[in-house]
Design a protein around this motif. Structure first.
Motif, mmCIF file in Angstrom:
data_model
loop_
_atom_site.group_PDB
_atom_site.id
_atom_site.type_symbol
_atom_site.label_atom_id
_atom_site.label_comp_id
_atom_site.label_asym_id
_atom_site.label_seq_id
_atom_site.Cartn_x
_atom_site.Cartn_y
_atom_site.Cartn_z
ATOM 1 N N LEU A 39 42.099 32.577 36.027
ATOM 2 C CA LEU A 39 41.655 32.386 37.410
ATOM 3 C C LEU A 39 41.560 33.761 38.075
ATOM 4 O O LEU A 39 42.562 34.473 38.192
ATOM 5 C CB LEU A 39 42.647 31.499 38.168
ATOM 6 N N THR A 40 40.373 34.127 38.471
ATOM 7 C CA THR A 40 40.157 35.446 39.093
ATOM 8 C C THR A 40 39.225 35.313 40.292
ATOM 9 O O THR A 40 38.433 34.361 40.357
ATOM 10 C CB THR A 40 39.530 36.427 38.080
ATOM 11 N N PRO A 41 39.283 36.252 41.243
ATOM 12 C CA PRO A 41 40.282 37.313 41.395
ATOM 13 C C PRO A 41 41.570 36.756 42.009
ATOM 14 O O PRO A 41 41.578 35.618 42.507
ATOM 15 C CB PRO A 41 39.592 38.286 42.339
ATOM 16 N N ALA A 42 42.617 37.542 41.991
ATOM 17 C CA ALA A 42 43.882 37.090 42.572
ATOM 18 C C ALA A 42 43.750 36.902 44.078
ATOM 19 O O ALA A 42 44.475 36.102 44.675
ATOM 20 C CB ALA A 42 44.997 38.090 42.259
ATOM 21 N N LEU A 43 42.832 37.638 44.697
ATOM 22 C CA LEU A 43 42.563 37.501 46.135
ATOM 23 C C LEU A 43 41.048 37.452 46.315
ATOM 24 O O LEU A 43 40.337 38.342 45.852
ATOM 25 C CB LEU A 43 43.159 38.681 46.906
ATOM 26 N N PHE A 44 40.562 36.374 46.934
ATOM 27 C CA PHE A 44 39.124 36.287 47.180
ATOM 28 C C PHE A 44 38.878 35.981 48.653
ATOM 29 O O PHE A 44 39.758 35.475 49.362
ATOM 30 C CB PHE A 44 38.478 35.239 46.272
ATOM 31 N N SER A 45 37.680 36.353 49.109
ATOM 32 C CA SER A 45 37.356 36.194 50.533
ATOM 33 C C SER A 45 35.942 35.612 50.660
ATOM 34 O O SER A 45 34.965 36.330 50.482
ATOM 35 C CB SER A 45 37.436 37.548 51.251
ATOM 36 N N PRO A 46 35.822 34.311 50.929
ATOM 37 C CA PRO A 46 34.510 33.659 51.018
ATOM 38 C C PRO A 46 33.784 33.974 52.332
ATOM 39 O O PRO A 46 33.626 33.117 53.211
ATOM 40 C CB PRO A 46 34.866 32.172 50.919
ATOM 41 N N ASP A 47 33.343 35.247 52.468
ATOM 42 C CA ASP A 47 32.689 35.667 53.706
ATOM 43 C C ASP A 47 31.250 36.114 53.476
ATOM 44 O O ASP A 47 30.624 36.730 54.339
ATOM 45 C CB ASP A 47 33.481 36.794 54.377
ATOM 46 N N ASN A 48 30.727 35.838 52.254
ATOM 47 C CA ASN A 48 29.326 36.143 51.926
ATOM 48 C C ASN A 48 28.969 37.617 52.072
ATOM 49 O O ASN A 48 27.847 37.966 52.431
ATOM 50 C CB ASN A 48 28.371 35.303 52.789
ATOM 51 N N ASP A 49 29.943 38.488 51.780
ATOM 52 C CA ASP A 49 29.634 39.918 51.825
ATOM 53 C C ASP A 49 29.253 40.458 50.454
ATOM 54 O O ASP A 49 29.029 41.653 50.276
ATOM 55 C CB ASP A 49 30.808 40.714 52.387
ATOM 56 N N GLY A 50 29.196 39.553 49.462
ATOM 57 C CA GLY A 50 28.804 39.959 48.119
ATOM 58 C C GLY A 50 29.951 40.436 47.253
ATOM 59 O O GLY A 50 29.741 40.756 46.079
ATOM 60 N N THR A 51 31.163 40.476 47.772
ATOM 61 C CA THR A 51 32.324 40.935 47.014
ATOM 62 C C THR A 51 33.397 39.854 47.002
ATOM 63 O O THR A 51 33.897 39.461 48.068
ATOM 64 C CB THR A 51 32.905 42.225 47.619
ATOM 65 N N ASP A 52 33.738 39.363 45.811
ATOM 66 C CA ASP A 52 34.816 38.372 45.645
ATOM 67 C C ASP A 52 34.651 37.192 46.603
ATOM 68 O O ASP A 52 35.609 36.757 47.245
ATOM 69 C CB ASP A 52 36.186 39.036 45.847
ATOM 70 N N ASP A 53 33.423 36.645 46.678
ATOM 71 C CA ASP A 53 33.175 35.510 47.573
ATOM 72 C C ASP A 53 33.629 34.184 46.970
ATOM 73 O O ASP A 53 33.745 33.190 47.688
ATOM 74 C CB ASP A 53 31.684 35.417 47.910
ATOM 75 N N GLU A 54 33.859 34.155 45.663
ATOM 76 C CA GLU A 54 34.246 32.921 44.996
ATOM 77 C C GLU A 54 35.412 33.163 44.047
ATOM 78 O O GLU A 54 35.573 34.270 43.512
ATOM 79 C CB GLU A 54 33.073 32.340 44.191
ATOM 80 N N ALA A 55 36.199 32.133 43.851
ATOM 81 C CA ALA A 55 37.208 32.146 42.801
ATOM 82 C C ALA A 55 36.569 31.584 41.535
ATOM 83 O O ALA A 55 35.813 30.610 41.598
ATOM 84 C CB ALA A 55 38.408 31.303 43.208
ATOM 85 N N ARG A 56 36.866 32.193 40.387
ATOM 86 C CA ARG A 56 36.257 31.781 39.122
ATOM 87 C C ARG A 56 37.343 31.342 38.153
ATOM 88 O O ARG A 56 38.255 32.115 37.812
ATOM 89 C CB ARG A 56 35.449 32.929 38.512
ATOM 90 N N LEU A 57 37.221 30.096 37.711
ATOM 91 C CA LEU A 57 38.122 29.565 36.696
ATOM 92 C C LEU A 57 37.359 29.546 35.370
ATOM 93 O O LEU A 57 36.405 28.785 35.206
ATOM 94 C CB LEU A 57 38.583 28.157 37.063
ATOM 95 N N THR A 58 37.730 30.401 34.443
ATOM 96 C CA THR A 58 37.087 30.446 33.135
ATOM 97 C C THR A 58 38.053 29.937 32.078
ATOM 98 O O THR A 58 39.278 30.083 32.201
ATOM 99 C CB THR A 58 36.641 31.874 32.780
ATOM 100 N N TYR A 59 37.492 29.348 31.030
ATOM 101 C CA TYR A 59 38.340 28.791 29.976
ATOM 102 C C TYR A 59 37.654 28.944 28.633
ATOM 103 O O TYR A 59 36.435 29.107 28.537
ATOM 104 C CB TYR A 59 38.647 27.311 30.236
ATOM 105 N N GLN A 60 38.458 28.886 27.588
ATOM 106 C CA GLN A 60 37.966 28.884 26.210
ATOM 107 C C GLN A 60 38.837 27.949 25.390
ATOM 108 O O GLN A 60 40.068 27.993 25.481
ATOM 109 C CB GLN A 60 37.999 30.296 25.614
ATOM 110 N N LEU A 61 38.192 27.089 24.597
ATOM 111 C CA LEU A 61 38.899 26.111 23.786
ATOM 112 C C LEU A 61 38.459 26.252 22.336
ATOM 113 O O LEU A 61 37.295 26.519 22.055
ATOM 114 C CB LEU A 61 38.606 24.689 24.287
ATOM 115 N N PRO A 62 39.356 26.044 21.384
ATOM 116 C CA PRO A 62 39.012 26.253 19.973
ATOM 117 C C PRO A 62 38.264 25.085 19.341
ATOM 118 O O PRO A 62 37.715 25.228 18.253
ATOM 119 C CB PRO A 62 40.379 26.436 19.316
#
Length: 564
Positions: A464-487
């Motif tokens: 889960l990244t980034p540890a701190l996000f700011s949804p203010d539409n400034d183009g930097t860390d506007d969303e939190a991203r949950l990525t996963y990988q399964l075998p």
């Protein structure tokens, strides 16, 4: 005021001076491929031309070509910004308009798709349109009685983007301005899609849209590693293909080609899909190419598809591959070509075959649009069960698949619109458990690119990244991203976001079929579609499969806001 044409039928009449026409001075402005059942116009096919230049055009000895059938136009002067309707002599009096031109041997228009080309008296292409039935969209207008109208005459090579079914109650506007007329913006680029090799010294490049023929004919625009190019010819009338003649034959070793500075007719250049690899194609052996994905229960208005995969280490000509269905009595159905012509399928490449590529990609995510191949028809694929064969042109069986609806995930709430994916390309299609529903996180189908469900050697991780996000539409860390990988395939997932007080505020996933890898995003909005206050939020991730295995994770992050 709308100008009308002046047709000079008698040699004694004075004919005004005309300027030698250039490409797109006259454009194909409206097409009526299927006039019945009528909506209000006469039951006759017609093609409308429009003079988009600033000078008068003499149409005498111009040629109209429809699917290689040709007709010569009679003498007719077309003033600037005026239109003329071309039709068969028997239909001319039915339109009751002054600007109609009867054309002997008027070529018939096919209902579903066709190529219409206009040539001047010097046999130079003025304009060409390859129309398709799906340009009508999912409306009753596709059934007949309505024309296709051009939106913007200044964008003559924008294809489907520039055409729409007529909005006129009568079904069309022959001889009048189009009801759909509007300025359009075309941001699409002339991507290099694929190649074919008719022989060892010729290479045909297929681009996604019409090119600037003068630019594309410059052989210095192309570079091939290990080979020299002797000439470059842009193929009329659509100017979407370039024939390269090589100075010496090439063999089965892989070559890399790059196209630089090749633009469409408005000057757009592709800076992303402008290179590819190729090699002289070889004959496929059994299991060199396999069936890797099937959509046999498509949603209404969405075409089915069959995807193949080149698992060999050699280039293969997809034009030599065929598909057919095996009936319940063991007999074979009609054999269908995968491609209308040749196409090099490189090692490790996927190719999804469908009857309407644009419609398929309007519904599903097509990450590799160039790997979607349009074909005339597919074998019959019943929704309950069926069998398919992949053949060579000489009828040698390359692969065979027997499918049933029961091969979908047992917990799947729906099967319509969900493809079946082959889990292991190195195992036979008949291997038990080698097929599964495409992941919901991948859009329930992956036409033209690697399957969302595969057996692979990989570690399980959730991030889960980034540890701190700011949804203010400034183009930097506007969303939190949950990525996963399964075998392994077959996992179902639930993802819930809780606030610091332990209250659920957003359900990102509920019993969704997961692929081997994927990503989910959160923009800080709660279930009520309102942006939540800043603070600490906890993601609770739970996955499980039909074997009873369950895995859970908790990860937290901080949502911040800028101070006003």
């Amino acid at each position: 005021m709308l100008l009308t044409i002046v047709c000079w039928m008698a040699a004694c009449l004075p004919v005004p001076d005309t300027t030698r026409p250039h490409i797109y001075d006259a454009v194909i402005h409206e097409i009526m491929p299927k006039p019945t059942p009528v909506a209000g116009l006469p039951p006759f096919e017609y093609i409308e031309l429009r003079n988009s230049s600033t000078h008068t055009l003499q149409l005498h000895y111009w040629r109209l070509v429809v699917n290689k059938r040709e007709a010569v136009l009679p003498a007719c002067l077309l003033p600037p910004d005026s239109m003329v309707v071309l039709c068969a002599p028997a239909a001319a009096d039915s339109f009751h308009i002054p600007n109609v031109l009867a054309v002997d041997r008027f070529p018939a228009l096919t209902d579903d798709s066709g190529t219409v080309a206009l040539y001047n008296a010097s046999r130079q292409v003025m304009h060409a349109v390859a129309y398709q039935q799906h340009w009508y969209g999912q409306t009753k207008k596709a059934g007949g009685g309505y024309s296709l109208e051009m939106k913007d005459v200044s964008m003559p090579c924008s294809g489907r983007l520039n055409w729409q079914p007529s909005l006129a109650a009568a079904g069309g506007t022959p001889g009048r301005y189009n009801t759909v007329a509007e300025k359009i913006t075309d941001a699409t680029r002339p991507d290099l899609y694929f190649t074919e090799m008719p022989d060892s010294i010729h290479l045909i490049l297929h681009f996604s849209k019409t090119l600037d023929s003068a630019v594309a004919a410059n052989l210095l625009r192309y570079n091939i590693t290990g080979a020299s190019i002797k000439s470059a010819t842009v193929i009329p009338p659509l100017f979407k293909q370039v024939l390269l003649e090589l100075a010496a034959p090439v063999g089965t070793a892989v070559c890399n080609l790059t196209a630089t500075g090749v633009t469409d007719c408005t000057g757009n250049e592709s800076l992303l899909q402008n290179n590819l690899s190729f090699a002289r194609p070889q004959m496929p052996a059994p299991a060199d190419v396999i069936i890797s994905e099937l959509l046999f229960n498509a949603p209404s208005g969405v075409p089915e598809f069959i995807e193949v995969y080149n698992r060999s280490n050699k280039a293969i000509d997809a034009g030599q591959l065929r598909l057919c269905a095996r009936k319940t009595d063991g007999s074979l159905g009609p054999v269908k070509k995968i491609t209308a012509g040749s196409r090099i399928l490189m090692p490790g490449q996927y190719l999804a075959c469908t009857t309407a590529a644009d419609q398929l990609c309007d519904y599903y995510i097509c990450r590799q649009r160039q790997q979607i191949q349009e074909t005339g028809s597919l074998p019959s694929m019943p929704a309950a069960a069926g069998a398919l064969l992949l053949l060579r042109a000489d009828s040698q069986v390359i692969d065979a698949v027997q499918y049933t609806a029961a091969m979908h995930l047992e917990l799947a709430t729906q099967q319509k619109g969900v493809s079946l994916e082959r889990l292991d390309n190195n195992k036979p299609a008949a291997e038990p458990g080698n097929w599964l529903s495409a992941a919901g996180t991948a859009g329930y189908a992956t036409p033209g690119y690697e399957n969302s469900q595969q057996w692979r050697e990989a570690d399980t991780f959730v991030s889960l990244t980034p540890a701190l996000f700011s949804p203010d539409n400034d183009g930097t860390d506007d969303e939190a991203r949950l990525t996963y990988q399964l075998p392994e395939p077959g996992w179902i997932g639930n993802v819930t976001v809780f606030d610091a007080g332990g209250r659920p505020v957003r359900y990102l996933a509920r019993n969704i079929m997961l692929g081997n890898k994927g990503c989910m995003t959160w923009n800080g909005v709660g279930e009520n579609a309102v942006l939540l206050p800043p603070g600490i939020y906890i993601f609770f991730i739970e996955i499980f499969n039909l074997k009873g295995r369950v895995k859970r994770w908790k990860q937290s992050l901080v949502m911040a806001r800028k101070l006003s």
